[in-house]
Design an enzyme around this catalytic site. Structure first.
Site, PDB file in Angstrom:
ATOM      1  N   SER A   2      -3.509  -3.611  -0.689  1.00  0.00           N
ATOM      2  CA  SER A   2      -2.311  -4.048  -0.180  1.00  0.00           C
ATOM      3  C   SER A   2      -2.602  -5.576   0.316  1.00  0.00           C
ATOM      4  CB  SER A   2      -1.824  -3.411   1.065  1.00  0.00           C
ATOM      5  OG  SER A   2      -0.725  -4.057   1.873  1.00  0.00           O
ATOM      6  N   GLY A   3      -1.863  -6.795  -0.103  1.00  0.00           N
ATOM      7  CA  GLY A   3      -1.941  -8.143   0.139  1.00  0.00           C
ATOM      8  C   GLY A   3      -2.383  -8.429   1.476  1.00  0.00           C
ATOM      9  N   HIS A   4      -1.326  -8.000   2.522  1.00  0.00           N
ATOM     10  CA  HIS A   4      -1.538  -8.461   3.854  1.00  0.00           C
ATOM     11  C   HIS A   4      -2.767  -8.018   4.591  1.00  0.00           C
ATOM     12  CE1 HIS A   4       0.506  -4.964   6.395  1.00  0.00           C
ATOM     13  NE2 HIS A   4       0.489  -4.355   5.026  1.00  0.00           N
ATOM     14  N   GLY A  30       0.944  -1.202  -0.043  1.00  0.00           N
ATOM     15  CA  GLY A  30      -0.001  -0.056  -0.126  1.00  0.00           C
ATOM     16  C   GLY A  30       0.982   1.344   0.028  1.00  0.00           C
ATOM     17  N   THR A  43      12.078  -7.509 -10.349  1.00  0.00           N
ATOM     18  CA  THR A  43      11.529  -9.032 -10.707  1.00  0.00           C
ATOM     19  C   THR A  43      10.265  -9.013  -9.801  1.00  0.00           C
ATOM     20  OG1 THR A  43      13.788  -9.683 -10.933  1.00  0.00           O
ATOM     21  CG2 THR A  43      12.165 -11.547 -10.608  1.00  0.00           C
ATOM     22  N   CYS A  58       0.727   1.632  12.676  1.00  0.00           N
ATOM     23  CA  CYS A  58       1.806   2.292  12.424  1.00  0.00           C
ATOM     24  C   CYS A  58       2.067   3.417  13.227  1.00  0.00           C
ATOM     25  CB  CYS A  58       1.327   2.887  11.106  1.00  0.00           C
ATOM     26  SG  CYS A  58       0.945   1.761   9.861  1.00  0.00           S
ATOM     27  N   GLN A  99      -7.818  -0.694   3.170  1.00  0.00           N
ATOM     28  CA  GLN A  99      -8.470  -1.269   4.236  1.00  0.00           C
ATOM     29  C   GLN A  99      -9.889  -1.837   3.707  1.00  0.00           C
ATOM     30  OE1 GLN A  99      -7.738  -2.117   7.439  1.00  0.00           O
ATOM     31  NE2 GLN A  99      -5.765  -0.994   7.420  1.00  0.00           N
ATOM     32  N   ASN A 158      -8.320   3.231   8.415  1.00  0.00           N
ATOM     33  CA  ASN A 158      -7.596   2.174   8.956  1.00  0.00           C
ATOM     34  C   ASN A 158      -7.801   2.250  10.498  1.00  0.00           C
ATOM     35  OD1 ASN A 158      -5.811   4.702   8.326  1.00  0.00           O
ATOM     36  ND2 ASN A 158      -4.572   3.868   9.531  1.00  0.00           N
TER      37      ASN A 158
HETATM   38  N1  PLP Z   1      -3.135   2.739   3.561  1.00  0.00           N
HETATM   39  C1  PLP Z   1      -3.909   2.365   4.463  1.00  0.00           C
HETATM   40  C2  PLP Z   1      -5.176   2.876   4.647  1.00  0.00           C
HETATM   41  C3  PLP Z   1      -3.235   1.483   5.552  1.00  0.00           C
HETATM   42  O1  PLP Z   1      -3.931   1.089   6.731  1.00  0.00           O
HETATM   43  C4  PLP Z   1      -2.054   1.072   5.092  1.00  0.00           C
HETATM   44  C5  PLP Z   1      -1.646  -0.017   6.277  1.00  0.00           C
HETATM   45  O2  PLP Z   1      -1.839   0.041   7.312  1.00  0.00           O
HETATM   46  C6  PLP Z   1      -1.343   1.500   4.350  1.00  0.00           C
HETATM   47  C7  PLP Z   1      -1.629   2.280   3.340  1.00  0.00           C
HETATM   48  C8  PLP Z   1       0.109   0.968   4.064  1.00  0.00           C
HETATM   49  O3  PLP Z   1      -0.084  -0.444   3.474  1.00  0.00           O
HETATM   50  P1  PLP Z   1       1.302  -1.298   3.508  1.00  0.00           P
HETATM   51  O4  PLP Z   1       1.462  -1.731   4.910  1.00  0.00           O
HETATM   52  O5  PLP Z   1       0.912  -2.325   2.537  1.00  0.00           O
HETATM   53  O6  PLP Z   1       2.359  -0.444   2.984  1.00  0.00           O
END
Ligand code: PLP
Length: 387
Positions: free
Chosen positions: A202-204, A73, A240, A327, A182, A154
């Site tokens: 974002s995959g995770h 992300g 890659t 974060c 999210q 988030n």
């Molecule tokens: N944007 C939002 C709304 C998020 O919640 C997050 C991660 O918490 C990100 C961006 C960043 O994503 P990534 O952890 O895949 O870099």
């Protein structure tokens, strides 16, 4: 009885989905070739890349050629903002509209662009955490080169009216990016229906391995690459490709989007029961509106409690949760999101975020609520003893 254990921190990172892991394994152990090479070990990888792109595009209502894989992300958000800014600057436009609720991947990129002479409008949300299309409309000037508004927050889970915001942007001829990190996997997300030009995911955040995500760029809309090199991803994002991660992302997304409306309904029931029971605790306050909110998000504050202490006590009871966002928790900065919606300092300090799927039972909810109540009471009693 085994110690109960609840992982309630999906918004930070979800456990890797079993199907996603088994789909990815052969691309670690067997088909480990570089997808750009020309032998058997690489052809299976190249084919898996193609199929994953098709499957992710299908889930997002996009064309396969609109999906570009990135490292996650943060990179997707940086790419969207920096490239649109570059195109804007070349056309003499140096104004960006975003919101005070965005993730730091957006806010800190904007702060950096400000150093390059961009002016940024940070739209303030209302007390429930919502932005209106009218606010976006009024903020756009003839200098605006991009609007970026997140789909789902988030921290407090509030959903923004992106479809209506897109209509305003179209009317004014300004491109729209949405950070849907999210939302993807948790809500039906269709880029065409939303009408956005770019969408980050974002995959995770939906059960794939870490280190992979994507930017969906509408056909007909074009931005320059952010990362240059060997020309992978149609020359738009070199490097890659991490095939195993990409395969895991396609498998996770198709698992998450299966029967999604029922999953949302069940998750909303759990959320509403949890909110209702937690609000019975004296000195509690729900952060963010309930009306348009991610099904699996509860964000609640308690007076007289420090969220770090609460998180430690919950951890000892087998509950993994967050205060604010993952974060920001390491930076000890008070949540900018809670501040933006006008939460008092007392309640900002004592915030708790619980994010989950549809697999919690009524007795799980009871255990979780009891653990929170008991921990809050103990922390308050301790504080009273000290002061
Ligand atoms: N944007 C939002 C709304 C998020 O919640 C997050 C991660 O918490 C990100 C961006 C960043 O994503 P990534 O952890 O895949 O870099």
């Amino acid at each position: 009885m085994d110690k109960l254990s609840f992982y309630l921190d999906n918004a930070a990172s979800m456990p890797v989905n079993e199907d996603a892991l088994s789909a990815a394994m052969p691309f670690i152990t067997e088909h480990y070739g570089n997808p750009s090479s020309l032998h058997k070990k690489s052809m299976a990888a190249a084919n898996a890349l193609l199929e994953s792109r098709k499957s992710i595009a299908y889930a997002l209502g996009a064309q396969p050629g609109d999906v570009f894989f990135t490292s996650g992300g943060t990179e997707s958000d940086n790419w969207a903002l920096r490239s649109a800014a570059r195109v804007g600057a070349a056309a003499g436009r140096n104004h960006i509209v975003t919101t005070a609720l965005e993730h730091h991947a957006i806010l800190n990129t904007c702060a950096d662009l400000e150093k390059d002479g961009f002016s940024i409008t940070y739209l303030p949300p209302d007390r429930d955490g919502y932005i209106t299309p009218q606010q976006v409309n009024s903020a756009i000037t003839d200098q605006t080169c991009l609007v970026s508004v997140m789909l789902a927050n988030n921290e407090i889970g509030t959903l923004q009216p992106i479809k209506k915001i897109a209509a305003e942007c179209r009317r004014k001829g300004v491109p729209l990016h949405t950070d849907a990190v999210q939302a993807v996997g948790h809500l039906p997300v269709d880029v065409q229906e939303l009408g956005v030009d770019m969408l980050s995911f974002s995959g995770h955040k939906f059960g794939a391995m870490k280190g992979v995500g994507g930017l969906c760029i509408r056909s007909g809309f074009s931005i320059p690459p952010l990362i240059y090199g060997g020309g992978q991803e149609y020359g738009m994002r070199s490097g890659t490709e991490p095939v195993a991660q990409i395969v895991s992302m396609a498998a996770a997304l198709s698992e998450m989007t299966q029967d999604i409306y029922h999953k949302i309904e069940r998750t909303e029931d759990i959320r509403d029961r949890m909110i209702n029971d937690l609000l019975q605790i004296p000195g509690s306050h729900l952060n963010g509106g309930i009306k348009n909110r991610l099904a699996g998000n509860v964000n609640i504050s308690f007076s007289g409690v420090e969220s770090e202490s609460l998180l430690l006590m919950l951890d000892m009871r087998g509950i993994c949760a967050s205060g604010g966002s993952a974060c920001t928790s390491s930076s000890k900065e008070p949540s900018h999101v809670l501040r933006a919606i006008g939460t008092s300092e007392e309640y900002i300090k004592g915030s708790l975020r619980l994010t989950f799927e549809d697999d919690l039972t009524a007795s799980d909810v009871e255990y979780i609520v009891d653990a929170v109540r008991d921990s809050v009471e103990k922390l308050r009693a301790l504080r009273n003893e000290i002061t």
